[in-house]
Design a protein around this motif. Structure first.
Motif, mmCIF file in Angstrom:
data_model
loop_
_atom_site.group_PDB
_atom_site.id
_atom_site.type_symbol
_atom_site.label_atom_id
_atom_site.label_comp_id
_atom_site.label_asym_id
_atom_site.label_seq_id
_atom_site.Cartn_x
_atom_site.Cartn_y
_atom_site.Cartn_z
ATOM 1 N N PRO A 132 0.729 -1.148 -0.090
ATOM 2 C CA PRO A 132 -0.199 0.159 0.059
ATOM 3 C C PRO A 132 0.805 1.374 -0.020
ATOM 4 C CG PRO A 132 0.012 -0.923 2.274
ATOM 5 C CD PRO A 132 0.818 -1.853 1.251
ATOM 6 N N GLY A 133 0.121 2.310 -0.286
ATOM 7 C CA GLY A 133 1.090 3.779 -0.212
ATOM 8 C C GLY A 133 0.007 4.760 -1.010
ATOM 9 N N GLY A 134 0.254 5.942 -0.923
ATOM 10 C CA GLY A 134 -0.277 7.120 -1.423
ATOM 11 C C GLY A 134 -1.573 7.151 -0.563
ATOM 12 N N THR A 135 -2.385 8.153 -1.192
ATOM 13 C CA THR A 135 -3.771 8.562 -0.585
ATOM 14 C C THR A 135 -5.083 7.655 -1.078
ATOM 15 O OG1 THR A 135 -2.714 10.807 -0.686
ATOM 16 C CG2 THR A 135 -5.025 10.669 -0.381
ATOM 17 N N GLY A 136 -5.636 7.304 -0.177
ATOM 18 C CA GLY A 136 -6.853 6.480 -0.188
ATOM 19 C C GLY A 136 -6.804 5.054 -0.940
#
Length: 410
Positions: A351-355
């Motif tokens: 996972p990573g980033g926004t949303g």
């Protein structure tokens, strides 16, 4: 009933091909046998090791009861890069051997081969709409069959001197491949044609191969494109025209080729196929001059390697989010950080980033060429976003500068 373990699955050898041709004709309702020239062309485009067949040793003669194979093709992807891919084709199971897991075994073996060869995507033209989603393919491109009943006038005035001319088959083949390549540079999804595919295109126009109701193929050339069509004069009344192919690397070429095609002399009806997004109707004085008589899917895409596939194309806007992909039929599922900057994607596991955006592998295939809107998939419950704003951004990244097209039906 014979059990699945009694069936024999293996790659094809030369001696299998008479039955392969017969099985294909039987499965797809062909009423015109392939002649030696067409068979030789097909054999040149498909290698034995790219064919998987099933035979039933429990029956006399161990008949061929299933087959699946693929062409080794290349296509243009958004941004103009060329991507090699397996084009699944000639898939059939004998009517005598349904519901024995033959199709699943054939495609499982081919998918394992594609994975071993490192292909990021595979594609096909589906004969039925309910089969191939089970094997990871999603409908990605669409087309409209259209009809023009009267001579049409273009909104743009005709040039003082037309650049469109008629050509012979020999003149056509000298320039068409280069024009087709230029068209592929503009429109993502176009399957490229090598020498054997162009040979097949020309072989298909021989009187022995084409439908008996059509005349010789007519060739139109423009410096930036070409068009081909047939006239049918066998029905009562004035002839009808069937537009076979329009390839235009520029808007001007598209306009001038269709200026001719939509106003052919003594033609009562003109029919053809337009990729969804084609601007023809907006170029006509009469918007209703082009009538859609059918709408259908063309290319189906399977994402085999999420990072490899997403890195191969370019994007319309920046994005940084977690992409969660469900892949029940392959090994491409998982959670990925999708970071897009300046049109280029960086894809890493985890996972990573926004949303977060979540979808099935089939839906990622549908999105890949920009022919399907992620918001439509979300409305159908097939794409889930952690916020409406993220969904809008995710839908926007797939937009392409020109509408996608296909070019080759395989």
């Amino acid at each position: 009933m014979a059990s699945e373990h009694r069936l024999q699955f293996r790659h094809a050898v030369d001696d299998d091909w008479p039955e392969i041709f017969a099985a294909d004709a039987r499965a797809f309702g062909s009423d015109a046998p392939r002649d030696d020239a067409l068979k030789a062309n097909e054999r040149g485009r498909i290698a034995n090791e790219d064919v998987v067949i099933a035979r039933d040793p429990a029956l006399p003669g161990e008949p061929l009861v299933g087959q699946a194979m693929y062409y080794r093709l290349a296509m243009s992807v958004p941004g103009g890069a060329r991507l090699d891919f397996p084009g699944l084709t000639w898939v059939s199971v004998a009517a005598t051997h349904r519901r024995r897991g033959i199709l699943r075994e054939l495609l499982t073996r081919l998918r394992a081969k594609w994975h071993a060869e490192g292909h990021p995507i595979a594609a096909l033209w589906a004969s039925e709409g309910t089969i191939y989603g089970r094997f990871g393919f999603g409908p990605a491109l669409f087309a409209d069959d259209v009809r023009i009943d009267d001579r049409q006038e273009m909104r743009i005035p005709a040039p003082k001197q037309s650049q469109v001319r008629y050509a012979t088959a020999d003149q056509f083949i000298q320039v068409a491949p280069a024009l087709y390549e230029r068209w592929a540079d503009v429109h993502p999804g176009v399957m490229l044609r090598d020498e054997l595919w162009w040979e097949d295109y020309l072989l298909d126009d021989r009187p022995s191969a084409r439908p008996f109701t059509t005349g010789d193929r007519q060739y139109l050339l423009h410096p930036d494109g070409y068009a081909t069509y047939h006239l049918d004069s066998t029905a009562p009344g004035l002839p009808a025209a069937r537009i076979e192919e329009v390839v235009a690397a520029t808007d001007e070429a598209h306009t001038e080729l269709w200026r001719v095609l939509s106003s052919l002399d003594l033609v009562v009806t003109t029919t053809g196929t337009l990729p969804v997004g084609d601007p023809l109707r907006f170029k006509l004085v009469d918007l209703r001059g082009v009538k859609v008589v059918d709408h259908y899917d063309t290319l189906w895409v399977a994402i085999l390697d999420v990072p490899g596939a997403l890195r191969a194309r370019t994007y319309a806007r920046d994005l940084d989010t977690t992409l969660v992909v469900d892949d029940p039929v392959g090994e491409a599922g998982g959670s990925y950080r999708l970071h897009i900057a300046d049109g280029t994607a960086t894809v890493t596991e985890g996972p990573g980033g926004t949303g977060e955006i979540a979808c099935a592998i089939t839906d990622l295939g549908s999105l890949y060429f920009g022919g399907v809107d992620a918001r439509s998939l979300a409305a159908a419950g097939r794409v889930r976003a952690s916020s409406p704003e993220l969904l809008t951004a995710f839908a926007d990244v797939w937009r392409t500068a020109a509408h996608p097209a296909t070019g080759v039906d395989f």
